[in-house]
Design a protein around this motif. Structure first.
Motif, PDB file in Angstrom:
ATOM      1  N   ILE A   1       0.752  -1.286   0.049  1.00 26.16           N
ATOM      2  CA  ILE A   1       0.073  -0.004   0.082  1.00 26.16           C
ATOM      3  C   ILE A   1       0.836   1.323   0.040  1.00 26.16           C
ATOM      4  N   HIS A   2       1.891   1.284   0.652  1.00 26.45           N
ATOM      5  CA  HIS A   2       2.779   2.470   0.804  1.00 26.45           C
ATOM      6  C   HIS A   2       3.377   2.543  -0.642  1.00 26.45           C
ATOM      7  N   GLN A   3       3.984   1.581  -1.299  1.00 28.40           N
ATOM      8  CA  GLN A   3       4.566   1.575  -2.629  1.00 28.40           C
ATOM      9  C   GLN A   3       3.354   2.235  -3.545  1.00 28.40           C
ATOM     10  N   LEU A   4       2.228   1.757  -3.440  1.00 37.68           N
ATOM     11  CA  LEU A   4       1.131   2.048  -4.421  1.00 37.68           C
ATOM     12  C   LEU A   4       0.885   3.679  -4.172  1.00 37.68           C
ATOM     13  N   ARG A   5       0.966   4.187  -3.006  1.00 34.34           N
ATOM     14  CA  ARG A   5       0.718   5.557  -2.632  1.00 34.34           C
ATOM     15  C   ARG A   5       2.061   6.265  -3.134  1.00 34.34           C
ATOM     16  N   VAL A   6       3.109   5.858  -3.179  1.00 36.23           N
ATOM     17  CA  VAL A   6       4.363   6.422  -3.791  1.00 36.23           C
ATOM     18  C   VAL A   6       4.211   6.600  -5.247  1.00 36.23           C
ATOM     19  N   ALA A   7       3.602   5.485  -6.025  1.00 36.03           N
ATOM     20  CA  ALA A   7       3.581   5.802  -7.297  1.00 36.03           C
ATOM     21  C   ALA A   7       2.392   6.815  -7.500  1.00 36.03           C
ATOM     22  N   ALA A   8       1.320   6.682  -6.914  1.00 29.61           N
ATOM     23  CA  ALA A   8       0.317   8.079  -7.217  1.00 29.61           C
ATOM     24  C   ALA A   8       0.907   9.207  -6.830  1.00 29.61           C
ATOM     25  N   ARG A   9       1.808   9.492  -5.809  1.00 28.48           N
ATOM     26  CA  ARG A   9       2.350  10.542  -5.362  1.00 28.48           C
ATOM     27  C   ARG A   9       3.317  11.114  -6.379  1.00 28.48           C
ATOM     28  N   ARG A  10       4.035  10.296  -7.004  1.00 23.04           N
ATOM     29  CA  ARG A  10       5.076  10.620  -8.020  1.00 23.04           C
ATOM     30  C   ARG A  10       4.206  11.162  -9.180  1.00 23.04           C
ATOM     31  N   MET A  11       3.124  10.432  -9.629  1.00 19.86           N
ATOM     32  CA  MET A  11       2.449  10.847 -10.782  1.00 19.86           C
ATOM     33  C   MET A  11       1.896  12.308 -10.660  1.00 19.86           C
ATOM     34  N   ARG A  12       1.360  12.508  -9.550  1.00 14.60           N
ATOM     35  CA  ARG A  12       0.750  13.716  -8.936  1.00 14.60           C
ATOM     36  C   ARG A  12       1.660  14.694  -9.194  1.00 14.60           C
ATOM     37  N   SER A  13       2.965  14.761  -8.565  1.00 14.88           N
ATOM     38  CA  SER A  13       3.972  15.539  -8.197  1.00 14.88           C
ATOM     39  C   SER A  13       4.515  15.941  -9.580  1.00 14.88           C
ATOM     40  N   ALA A  14       4.548  15.015 -10.737  1.00 11.49           N
ATOM     41  CA  ALA A  14       4.932  15.267 -12.019  1.00 11.49           C
ATOM     42  C   ALA A  14       3.843  16.145 -12.873  1.00 11.49           C
ATOM     43  N   LEU A  15       2.667  15.998 -12.560  1.00 12.12           N
ATOM     44  CA  LEU A  15       1.816  16.800 -13.388  1.00 12.12           C
ATOM     45  C   LEU A  15       1.743  18.046 -12.493  1.00 12.12           C
ATOM     46  N   GLN A  16       1.973  18.127 -11.392  1.00 15.16           N
ATOM     47  CA  GLN A  16       1.693  19.433 -10.614  1.00 15.16           C
ATOM     48  C   GLN A  16       3.320  20.492 -11.061  1.00 15.16           C
TER      49      GLN A  16
ATOM     50  N   LYS B   1       9.185  17.171  -1.469  1.00 15.00           N
ATOM     51  CA  LYS B   1       8.934  15.980  -2.433  1.00 15.00           C
ATOM     52  C   LYS B   1       8.667  16.153  -3.770  1.00 15.00           C
ATOM     53  N   ARG B   2       7.726  17.141  -3.961  1.00  9.84           N
ATOM     54  CA  ARG B   2       7.408  17.447  -5.375  1.00  9.84           C
ATOM     55  C   ARG B   2       8.901  17.975  -6.157  1.00  9.84           C
ATOM     56  N   LEU B   3       9.813  18.676  -5.337  1.00  9.95           N
ATOM     57  CA  LEU B   3      11.004  19.064  -6.179  1.00  9.95           C
ATOM     58  C   LEU B   3      11.939  17.897  -6.394  1.00  9.95           C
ATOM     59  N   ARG B   4      11.817  17.123  -5.271  1.00  9.71           N
ATOM     60  CA  ARG B   4      12.879  15.925  -5.470  1.00  9.71           C
ATOM     61  C   ARG B   4      12.522  15.210  -6.705  1.00  9.71           C
ATOM     62  N   TYR B   5      10.990  14.805  -6.554  1.00 11.34           N
ATOM     63  CA  TYR B   5      10.389  13.849  -7.751  1.00 11.34           C
ATOM     64  C   TYR B   5      10.757  14.709  -9.053  1.00 11.34           C
ATOM     65  N   ALA B   6      10.565  16.108  -9.075  1.00 12.52           N
ATOM     66  CA  ALA B   6      10.915  16.759 -10.518  1.00 12.52           C
ATOM     67  C   ALA B   6      12.386  16.695 -10.789  1.00 12.52           C
ATOM     68  N   THR B   7      13.352  16.550  -9.885  1.00 14.90           N
ATOM     69  CA  THR B   7      14.473  16.655 -10.386  1.00 14.90           C
ATOM     70  C   THR B   7      14.993  15.170 -10.793  1.00 14.90           C
ATOM     71  N   GLU B   8      14.331  14.014 -10.250  1.00 18.90           N
ATOM     72  CA  GLU B   8      14.438  12.694 -10.766  1.00 18.90           C
ATOM     73  C   GLU B   8      14.020  12.866 -12.132  1.00 18.90           C
ATOM     74  N   LEU B   9      12.835  13.286 -12.514  1.00 20.01           N
ATOM     75  CA  LEU B   9      12.112  13.240 -13.943  1.00 20.01           C
ATOM     76  C   LEU B   9      13.215  14.172 -14.914  1.00 20.01           C
ATOM     77  N   ALA B  10      13.942  15.118 -14.328  1.00 23.08           N
ATOM     78  CA  ALA B  10      14.566  15.967 -15.374  1.00 23.08           C
ATOM     79  C   ALA B  10      16.081  15.610 -15.431  1.00 23.08           C
ATOM     80  N   GLY B  11      16.420  14.577 -14.748  1.00 26.03           N
ATOM     81  CA  GLY B  11      17.655  13.879 -14.901  1.00 26.03           C
ATOM     82  C   GLY B  11      18.706  14.631 -14.170  1.00 26.03           C
ATOM     83  N   THR B  12      18.552  15.153 -12.774  1.00 24.31           N
ATOM     84  CA  THR B  12      19.693  15.584 -12.305  1.00 24.31           C
ATOM     85  C   THR B  12      19.618  14.929 -10.843  1.00 24.31           C
TER      86      THR B  12
END
Length: 507
Positions: A265-280, A428-439
């Protein structure tokens, strides 16, 4: 959660006994065993009918997801058997979940899929009906090859196989399958029997009948709509690729959560949160209301799963804190009270989580995610890589602003819990964004501060739980002293994080 299922090994072979399987034409004659060294007689058993029937949605969603839902039946007069079987993609090879079918099995009436199994695949089916889509029928005869002392030295299990698929792509295949198992006799007996079978037109079987049926069903399934793929290096391609990766993770964790697996359940939430953060964080990549609607539904999912995860975290942390106390500070049945409190909280949280996953809103969310990935509402800015850099700078400023607000609240002596929590979410939003952006270097630096802010939030929630436990101990006539000690330690832990915040920000 699924209950009442058993896990078993089906068709397990004895690895100490050489075995080989051969496939030949339908109605092939039996191999000529005259003159085979060591074989003096053959004893044949009565024919037994075995059926393996696959079930799926009309568009074969289970097959395309690597899931097998089937009924096994045998009319063996000594051991008749009928049961449902479910294979999930990550199951250990040779192990399946199965549920017996209680007799009588009414002829011609299609049985209902057990609720326990239906629940496990609900995230894939998303409300679709299930029906029979294919069948393997075997008429099996087992022949025992005996030596001069009537001892068995080999077994030839002959199956007359009929494989059929149903629906729009109906097909029918027939063949003979012989499985030879050696238990004694002269050296090279398996090779000799293989030569005799080859004379009937048989050859080593490349795949099992079950694998053949699975291949036919996968080929018959309508191909899923292709996900959008843009020019590599553009903002659109980067964001959509990240969303697709975590959409697949969400689907995988859905199955694990329904099986009540640890941390699912934790990992399911993490997946949803990462998607939401990327969209935001990368909102300029999209246009129109669809991205915002998806953000809201992903936020709803995270909240629906929160209670189950929070209970797990708090029980682990409070139990560890009790274990760390000197024995003389643990007064009364402290651990028993903790166990009672969280047993109920966990049960309620998991029930709420599964109810959410079984609901129409979640099914609609899964469909909306796939539609978004197939036909994304891209804005003009999606074609530029600079869009990622600009969005990253904006997320960075947002995080800095939230951390500043938290530090100001601390400096002024105001209640800073909400401000620190807001800083954590922005981090967390910034951290996920940096992962996506390749930094990755920046993402690694951010992990330290977001981890500290997360620990602070856990302490804030934990203090409330400790107050409840202390009050309950008092109401039950027990001593709440230990929970008071834990509350004080939790408060000190929060203050340590608050004191570290300026230095963590600087780094």
């Amino acid at each position: 959660m699924a209950t009442g299922t058993t896990t078993t090994n089906l068709g397990k072979t004895d690895t100490d006994r050489p075995t080989a399987t051969f496939r030949g034409p339908a109605q092939a004659g039996a191999p000529n065993l005259a003159g085979v060294e060591g074989v003096r007689s053959t004893v044949a058993g009565e024919p037994v009918v075995l059926e393996f029937e696959r079930y799926d949605s009309p568009d074969l969603r289970l097959a395309t997801s690597g899931i097998v839902l089937a009924i096994h039946r045998t009319d063996d007069p000594v051991h008749p058997e009928a049961f449902w079987r479910l294979d999930l993609p990550d199951a250990v090879e040779g192990e399946q979940l199965r549920i017996p079918i209680a007799p009588p099995d009414v002829e011609g009436v299609e049985p209902d899929v057990p609720a326990e199994l239906r629940e496990l695949v609900q995230g894939v089916l998303r409300g679709a009906d299930v029906t029979a889509v294919g069948r393997i029928r075997r008429v099996r005869t087992v022949g025992s090859l005996r030596d001069g002392r009537r001892r068995e030295i080999a077994e030839i299990r002959r199956d007359e196989v009929q494989l059929a698929t149903f629906g729009e792509a109906t097909s029918l295949e027939n063949w003979t399958e012989d499985t030879v198992t050696i238990s004694g006799g002269p050296a090279g007996l398996l090779d000799v029997l293989a030569e005799r079978l080859a004379a009937t037109g048989a050859a080593p079987a490349a795949v099992t009948a079950e694998a053949e049926l699975d291949r036919l069903l996968r080929e018959a399934a309508p191909p899923p709509p292709a996900r959008w793929r843009g020019k590599k290096g553009t903002a659109g391609a980067g964001v959509l690729g990240y969303l697709a990766e975590h959409a697949d993770r969400l689907a995988a964790e859905d199955l694990r959560a329904r099986r009540d697996e640890e941390d699912a359940i934790h990992q399911l939430r993490v997946a949803a949160r990462r998607m939401r953060s990327a969209l935001q964080a990368f909102s300029p990549v999209f246009q129109g209301p669809r991205a915002q609607a998806l953000i809201e539904e992903l936020r709803w999912l995270g909240r629906a799963l929160a209670a189950a995860r929070d209970s797990e975290v708090q029980e682990e942390q409070i139990t560890a804190a009790v274990d760390a106390l000197p024995p003389e500070l643990v007064l009364g049945p402290v651990q028993a009270q903790i166990t009672r409190h969280f047993a109920r909280a966990r049960a309620e949280g998991k029930a709420a989580a599964i109810a959410a996953l079984d609901g129409e809103r979640y099914a609609a969310l899964r469909g909306a995610i796939e539609h978004f990935l197939q036909d994304p509402p891209l804005a003009r800015a999606a074609g530029s890589k600079k869009t990622l850099d600009a969005a990253l700078r904006k997320a960075d400023k947002r995080f800095d602003k939230r951390v500043t607000a938290a530090l100001d609240a601390l400096a002024a002596g105001r209640d800073s819990d909400a401000a620190i929590h807001d800083a954590r979410k922005a981090g967390k939003r910034l951290r996920y964004a940096t992962e996506l952006a390749g930094t990755p270097k920046q993402a690694k630096q951010l992990k330290a501060i977001t981890k500290a802010l997360g620990e602070h939030q856990d302490v804030v929630v934990g203090r409330q739980v400790l107050r409840e436990l202390g009050a309950q101990a008092h109401a039950d006539g027990e001593n709440g002293f230990t929970f008071g000690i834990l509350y004080g330690r939790a408060q000190a832990a929060a203050e340590r994080v608050e004191a570290q915040l300026p230095e963590l920000r600087r780094k």
